[in-house]
Motif scaffolding. Structure first.
Motif: not given
Ligand code: ADP
Length: 446
Positions: A8-19, A42-46
């Motif tokens: 699961r962590i491997r799956l969401v790691l890119p998203a977490l890094l981008r965040l 931050a608001v625009l990016a999210l």
């Protein structure tokens, strides 16, 4: 940490890094241009990220409506990993499906190739599936009859009663009304709760053999009972009469002897037939001197005829390979029939001729002849055109059955040509392969 969590962590790691990257940029902007600028970023990016995820969610929803390998969407970031995994899953399940379909098709092909008919029915006897043999046996058409009640399609009362009885311990044997020449054995087997296999087997041949066996036993008993009754009757008369004259006693003895001889002939013929039919008794491979055999048979014919017929012999020189005893018995039967069924003053000719395709032993007579409808049945056991004439002349009703068997064992056959009231030609054909050519025969004789 468990494998599942690592996955699961491997799956969401890119998203977490981008965040985390976006968070860092927002903090940097906050330091450089004030907190408001950092917050706006931050608001625009999210919001943008959220829109991207919404878009891929809708793409996924669309695809799930009709999942297929060909239309799998491409995604970016985490979504590319999600779609890649979906692609793998779909591929695996398509392979499984194809395997399942193949094994089901193979199973149906196997069942279709069985010599037995198989129909699957549910608790209400509705047809789910059947193989082509069952279609033929029960007169069904799978395409049209699937889902219909079997007992509405095969309406023979015995079949309907059997199928609805629920008692399937013993199979049912019946002749379908739609095809009475067929004898069917039906067996019902429960293979799942409330689902049944109806197994049909063509037992026409074994039923026929059974009927023949029953007829044969009845015929033999009948043939033996008549002379036995006569012998018994004479014995009783002799015992009851106080002082029978020598003349009466002799007459009765002679009549009893005739009946005993008749039984003896019958038993001899039955034994001969059973020897001929026995698998363990291969045909002998002897050099049979047919011209000599013809001379002997002509002598016997003269003795049987007692001067009432003109007897002729025309013989080629060839010998044959086979059983002397069997051929003598077969040819002898044809000769004695010709004498017995030819009235006094007639002519009987014995012929042995060789042609291109083989050799023939022929007996031609100018006797009573046989009507065409009887000819195909003459070689059946105990088949007689005129029962009393056959018995009066000492016939057992087995002579031509013996002839047929002997010839079969020698790869030959019996041909019959006859005209009612004019006479007959009974001819025993033997194949060329059984002939011993003249020269060789003469050399052996020398
Ligand atoms: P059978 O002992 O009754 O003669 P066969 O098997 O030898 O028994 O012959 C069967 C029947 O074929 C006879 O009962 C007779 O009706 C008929 N048959 C045989 N040979 C002749 C013949 N040469 N002429 C006329 N009928 C014949």
């Amino acid at each position: 940490m468990s494998e599942k969590w690592l996955h699961r962590i491997r799956l969401v790691l890119p998203a977490l890094l981008r965040l985390a990257l976006l968070g860092a940029i927002a903090v940097a902007l906050g330091f450089a241009f004030g907190a408001r600028a950092g917050l706006w970023f931050a608001v625009l990016a999210l919001g943008l990220l959220f829109a991207v995820h919404l878009f891929y969610l809708s793409v996924l929803g669309d695809w799930l409506e009709r999942p297929s390998l060909a239309t799998i969407p491409e995604g970016a970031g985490t979504w590319s990993e999600v779609f890649a995994r979906l692609y793998k899953m779909r591929r695996a399940s398509e392979i499984d499906e194809r395997r399942l379909q193949e094994s089901e098709a193979r199973f149906r092909r196997t069942i279709s190739a069985l010599p037995e008919g198989i129909a699957l029915v549910d608790a209400a006897l509705q047809i789910e599936w059947c193989n082509p043999v069952a279609e033929r046996h029960l007169g069904l058409k799978l395409q049209a009859d699937q889902g219909l009640r079997l007992t509405n399609l095969v309406r023979d009362p015995v079949f309907v009663a059997y199928m609805t009885s629920g008692d399937f311990d013993a199979p049912l044997v019946f002749r379908p009304l739609a095809n009475p020449s067929l004898a069917l054995s039906v067996q019902v087997i429960e293979f799942e709760p409330s689902r049944w296999i109806v197994l049909t087997r063509d037992v026409t041949q074994s039923e026929r053999v059974d009927a023949m066996r029953r007829d044969f036993v009845a015929n033999v008993s009948h043939e033996l009972r008549t002379p036995l009754t006569v012998v018994n009757g004479f014995l009783e008369t002799l015992l009851d009469s106080d002082a029978p004259t020598d003349e009466t006693r002799r007459r009765h003895m002679r009549l009893m002897q005739e009946q005993a001889q008749r039984m003896h002939r019958l038993v001899e013929d039955l034994l001969m037939l059973s020897r001929l039919e026995s698998q363990e008794n291969p045909v002998a491979d002897e050099d049979v001197d047919v011209p000599q055999l013809l001379r002997e048979l002509a002598d016997e014919a003269r003795a049987l005829s007692q001067g009432r017929h003109a007897i002729g012999v025309e013989a080629a020189a060839e010998h044959v390979r086979g059983s002397r005893e069997e051929l003598r018995s077969a040819f002898g039967n044809l000769v004695s029939n010709a004498i017995r069924y030819t009235p006094a003053g007639g002519r009987v000719t014995l012929r042995w001729r060789v042609a291109d395709d083989g050799a023939r032993f022929e007996v031609e007579d100018t006797g009573i002849g046989v009507a065409p409808e009887h000819i195909p049945r003459l070689t059946e056991r105990f088949y007689r055109v005129d029962k009393s004439r056959s018995r009066e002349t000492g016939g057992t009703g087995l002579g031509l059955a013996i002839v047929k068997h002997v010839l079969l064992r020698h790869q030959g056959r019996l041909d019959v040509q006859s005209q009612l009231g004019r006479g007959s030609v009974f001819s025993a054909w033997l194949p060329r392969s059984r002939l011993i050519v003249v020269a060789a025969a003469q050399r052996q004789a020398a």
